[in-house]
Every structure is written in C-alpha cells, then in structure tokens.
Write a protein that holds these residues in place. Sequence first.
Motif, PDB file in Angstrom:
ATOM      1  N   PRO A 100       0.812  -1.226   0.000  1.00 21.02           N
ATOM      2  CA  PRO A 100       0.000   0.000   0.000  1.00 21.02           C
ATOM      3  C   PRO A 100       0.844   1.275   0.000  1.00 21.02           C
ATOM      4  O   PRO A 100       0.563   2.216   0.730  1.00 21.02           O
ATOM      5  N   VAL A 101       1.916   1.283  -0.812  1.00 27.73           N
ATOM      6  CA  VAL A 101       2.773   2.471  -0.923  1.00 27.73           C
ATOM      7  C   VAL A 101       3.097   2.700  -2.392  1.00 27.73           C
ATOM      8  O   VAL A 101       2.963   1.802  -3.222  1.00 27.73           O
ATOM      9  N   SER A 102       3.556   3.894  -2.711  1.00 32.55           N
ATOM     10  CA  SER A 102       3.883   4.240  -4.093  1.00 32.55           C
ATOM     11  C   SER A 102       5.180   3.573  -4.534  1.00 32.55           C
ATOM     12  O   SER A 102       5.974   3.113  -3.719  1.00 32.55           O
ATOM     13  N   ARG A 103       5.382   3.543  -5.847  1.00 33.98           N
ATOM     14  CA  ARG A 103       6.623   2.992  -6.385  1.00 33.98           C
ATOM     15  C   ARG A 103       7.827   3.785  -5.870  1.00 33.98           C
ATOM     16  O   ARG A 103       8.854   3.217  -5.541  1.00 33.98           O
ATOM     17  N   GLN A 104       7.686   5.104  -5.781  1.00 40.19           N
ATOM     18  CA  GLN A 104       8.789   5.941  -5.297  1.00 40.19           C
ATOM     19  C   GLN A 104       9.144   5.574  -3.858  1.00 40.19           C
ATOM     20  O   GLN A 104      10.321   5.538  -3.489  1.00 40.19           O
ATOM     21  N   ALA A 105       8.137   5.310  -3.037  1.00 38.73           N
ATOM     22  CA  ALA A 105       8.393   4.908  -1.653  1.00 38.73           C
ATOM     23  C   ALA A 105       9.081   3.553  -1.617  1.00 38.73           C
ATOM     24  O   ALA A 105      10.010   3.338  -0.831  1.00 38.73           O
ATOM     25  N   VAL A 106       8.645   2.638  -2.480  1.00 42.16           N
ATOM     26  CA  VAL A 106       9.283   1.314  -2.548  1.00 42.16           C
ATOM     27  C   VAL A 106      10.755   1.461  -2.902  1.00 42.16           C
ATOM     28  O   VAL A 106      11.617   0.821  -2.298  1.00 42.16           O
ATOM     29  N   VAL A 107      11.056   2.311  -3.878  1.00 41.89           N
ATOM     30  CA  VAL A 107      12.448   2.518  -4.295  1.00 41.89           C
ATOM     31  C   VAL A 107      13.283   3.040  -3.122  1.00 41.89           C
ATOM     32  O   VAL A 107      14.410   2.577  -2.895  1.00 41.89           O
ATOM     33  N   LYS A 108      12.750   3.973  -2.363  1.00 44.70           N
ATOM     34  CA  LYS A 108      13.478   4.497  -1.203  1.00 44.70           C
ATOM     35  C   LYS A 108      13.706   3.409  -0.164  1.00 44.70           C
ATOM     36  O   LYS A 108      14.805   3.289   0.393  1.00 44.70           O
ATOM     37  N   HIS A 109      12.683   2.606   0.098  1.00 45.97           N
ATOM     38  CA  HIS A 109      12.827   1.510   1.061  1.00 45.97           C
ATOM     39  C   HIS A 109      13.826   0.463   0.553  1.00 45.97           C
ATOM     40  O   HIS A 109      14.626  -0.056   1.330  1.00 45.97           O
ATOM     41  N   LEU A 110      13.786   0.168  -0.740  1.00 44.96           N
ATOM     42  CA  LEU A 110      14.741  -0.795  -1.304  1.00 44.96           C
ATOM     43  C   LEU A 110      16.176  -0.295  -1.155  1.00 44.96           C
ATOM     44  O   LEU A 110      17.088  -1.087  -0.909  1.00 44.96           O
ATOM     45  N   ARG A 111      16.372   0.992  -1.290  1.00 47.14           N
ATOM     46  CA  ARG A 111      17.715   1.562  -1.141  1.00 47.14           C
ATOM     47  C   ARG A 111      18.248   1.326   0.274  1.00 47.14           C
ATOM     48  O   ARG A 111      19.402   0.952   0.467  1.00 47.14           O
ATOM     49  N   VAL A 112      17.388   1.520   1.282  1.00 47.45           N
ATOM     50  CA  VAL A 112      17.794   1.282   2.670  1.00 47.45           C
ATOM     51  C   VAL A 112      18.103  -0.200   2.871  1.00 47.45           C
ATOM     52  O   VAL A 112      19.120  -0.557   3.482  1.00 47.45           O
ATOM     53  N   LEU A 113      17.239  -1.064   2.348  1.00 43.78           N
ATOM     54  CA  LEU A 113      17.468  -2.505   2.471  1.00 43.78           C
ATOM     55  C   LEU A 113      18.742  -2.925   1.738  1.00 43.78           C
ATOM     56  O   LEU A 113      19.490  -3.776   2.215  1.00 43.78           O
ATOM     57  N   GLU A 114      18.993  -2.311   0.590  1.00 42.01           N
ATOM     58  CA  GLU A 114      20.198  -2.616  -0.180  1.00 42.01           C
ATOM     59  C   GLU A 114      21.444  -2.156   0.569  1.00 42.01           C
ATOM     60  O   GLU A 114      22.445  -2.884   0.638  1.00 42.01           O
ATOM     61  N   ASP A 115      21.400  -0.979   1.168  1.00 42.83           N
ATOM     62  CA  ASP A 115      22.536  -0.472   1.943  1.00 42.83           C
ATOM     63  C   ASP A 115      22.857  -1.388   3.128  1.00 42.83           C
ATOM     64  O   ASP A 115      24.011  -1.492   3.539  1.00 42.83           O
ATOM     65  N   ALA A 116      21.836  -2.051   3.663  1.00 44.12           N
ATOM     66  CA  ALA A 116      22.023  -2.976   4.779  1.00 44.12           C
ATOM     67  C   ALA A 116      22.413  -4.370   4.305  1.00 44.12           C
ATOM     68  O   ALA A 116      22.669  -5.257   5.123  1.00 44.12           O
ATOM     69  N   GLY A 117      22.457  -4.576   2.992  1.00 44.10           N
ATOM     70  CA  GLY A 117      22.831  -5.873   2.440  1.00 44.10           C
ATOM     71  C   GLY A 117      21.696  -6.873   2.393  1.00 44.10           C
ATOM     72  O   GLY A 117      21.913  -8.053   2.126  1.00 44.10           O
ATOM     73  N   LEU A 118      20.469  -6.411   2.634  1.00 44.21           N
ATOM     74  CA  LEU A 118      19.321  -7.320   2.691  1.00 44.21           C
ATOM     75  C   LEU A 118      18.690  -7.597   1.332  1.00 44.21           C
ATOM     76  O   LEU A 118      17.977  -8.583   1.177  1.00 44.21           O
ATOM     77  N   VAL A 119      18.935  -6.730   0.368  1.00 44.71           N
ATOM     78  CA  VAL A 119      18.473  -6.964  -0.998  1.00 44.71           C
ATOM     79  C   VAL A 119      19.576  -6.551  -1.962  1.00 44.71           C
ATOM     80  O   VAL A 119      20.472  -5.766  -1.606  1.00 44.71           O
ATOM     81  N   ALA A 120      19.486  -7.070  -3.169  1.00 41.80           N
ATOM     82  CA  ALA A 120      20.411  -6.669  -4.231  1.00 41.80           C
ATOM     83  C   ALA A 120      19.605  -6.520  -5.509  1.00 41.80           C
ATOM     84  O   ALA A 120      18.675  -7.301  -5.755  1.00 41.80           O
ATOM     85  N   GLY A 121      19.958  -5.530  -6.285  1.00 43.57           N
ATOM     86  CA  GLY A 121      19.270  -5.291  -7.550  1.00 43.57           C
ATOM     87  C   GLY A 121      20.179  -5.599  -8.722  1.00 43.57           C
ATOM     88  O   GLY A 121      21.376  -5.319  -8.682  1.00 43.57           O
ATOM     89  N   VAL A 122      19.589  -6.187  -9.762  1.00 46.77           N
ATOM     90  CA  VAL A 122      20.309  -6.513 -10.993  1.00 46.77           C
ATOM     91  C   VAL A 122      19.502  -5.956 -12.152  1.00 46.77           C
ATOM     92  O   VAL A 122      18.297  -6.204 -12.248  1.00 46.77           O
ATOM     93  N   ARG A 123      20.179  -5.203 -13.009  1.00 49.11           N
ATOM     94  CA  ARG A 123      19.489  -4.606 -14.151  1.00 49.11           C
ATOM     95  C   ARG A 123      19.118  -5.703 -15.140  1.00 49.11           C
ATOM     96  O   ARG A 123      19.920  -6.552 -15.492  1.00 49.11           O
ATOM     97  N   ALA A 124      17.856  -5.655 -15.577  1.00 50.36           N
ATOM     98  CA  ALA A 124      17.336  -6.573 -16.589  1.00 50.36           C
ATOM     99  C   ALA A 124      16.593  -5.726 -17.614  1.00 50.36           C
ATOM    100  O   ALA A 124      15.413  -5.410 -17.432  1.00 50.36           O
ATOM    101  N   GLY A 125      17.298  -5.310 -18.645  1.00 47.14           N
ATOM    102  CA  GLY A 125      16.702  -4.399 -19.625  1.00 47.14           C
ATOM    103  C   GLY A 125      16.475  -3.041 -19.010  1.00 47.14           C
ATOM    104  O   GLY A 125      17.400  -2.433 -18.479  1.00 47.14           O
ATOM    105  N   ARG A 126      15.247  -2.585 -19.011  1.00 47.52           N
ATOM    106  CA  ARG A 126      14.926  -1.270 -18.467  1.00 47.52           C
ATOM    107  C   ARG A 126      14.571  -1.318 -16.987  1.00 47.52           C
ATOM    108  O   ARG A 126      14.374  -0.287 -16.364  1.00 47.52           O
ATOM    109  N   GLU A 127      14.452  -2.522 -16.442  1.00 43.41           N
ATOM    110  CA  GLU A 127      14.065  -2.671 -15.041  1.00 43.41           C
ATOM    111  C   GLU A 127      15.247  -3.119 -14.189  1.00 43.41           C
ATOM    112  O   GLU A 127      16.230  -3.639 -14.692  1.00 43.41           O
ATOM    113  N   VAL A 128      15.087  -2.926 -12.901  1.00 49.31           N
ATOM    114  CA  VAL A 128      16.010  -3.499 -11.935  1.00 49.31           C
ATOM    115  C   VAL A 128      15.209  -4.536 -11.157  1.00 49.31           C
ATOM    116  O   VAL A 128      14.146  -4.228 -10.616  1.00 49.31           O
TER     117      VAL A 128
END
Length: 109
Positions: free
Chosen positions: A43-71
């Motif tokens: 129940p949050v916007s895509r922009q909010a998800v991106v911000k939360h993913l950044r925090v999780l990524e900084d903590a090492g809890l998630v990793a993003g891999v580019r797949a075409g135009r998406e991560v």
Amino acid sequence: MTAAGVDVGAVLAAMADPTRRQLLDVLVEAGRASATTLAGRLPVSRQAVVKHLRVLEDAGLVAGVRAGREVLYSAHTEPLDASARWLADRAAAWDRRLAALKRAAEQGG
C-alpha cells in the motif's frame, strides 16, 4: 556493531520500519521482482518502494540486478541470520552476567 562482516546496526535500522519488513517478506516470497511489481503488492507508491529498497540494499538485505529497463531485486537473508546470531550471543552474555549476579547476591546475603 559487526558480525561476520555484516553491519548489524544497519540491518536492525532497516528492519525497524514495518513497511521495509513487509517489503522484504514480499520479496522473499516472490524471489525476484521489480520496484513496480513490489509497489503493486504493497500500500505504498513505487517511489516509496524505491526508497525503502535503497535502505534494504545499503544494509545488504536486498540486491538489484538490471534486466533491460528494469532493476530486479532479490532478498539476501545472510545479514538477517548474522544479526540474529549476534543478538543471541549478546543475550547469552547478559544471561551469564545476570546468573553470576544472582549467585553473588545469594551467597552474600
């Protein structure tokens, strides 16, 4: 605070937010997903998800891999496991200290 090369403080701070916990749960269930897909399940916007993913990524809890135009993001549970072990070690140390204090009080009184 580090445990097995994991910044326990960053992990605990990331997990303190209920939206990030929910996001990580959804990501674990999904395996891999884009921020757009994740936003559709929360129940949050895509922009909010991106911000939360950044925090999780900084903590090492998630990793993003580019797949075409998406991560595509995936969860990494080792930082959680290492943090849980660190917390268990701290709890055991406090239990030992309290037991010693109790023995000392019982013998002295």
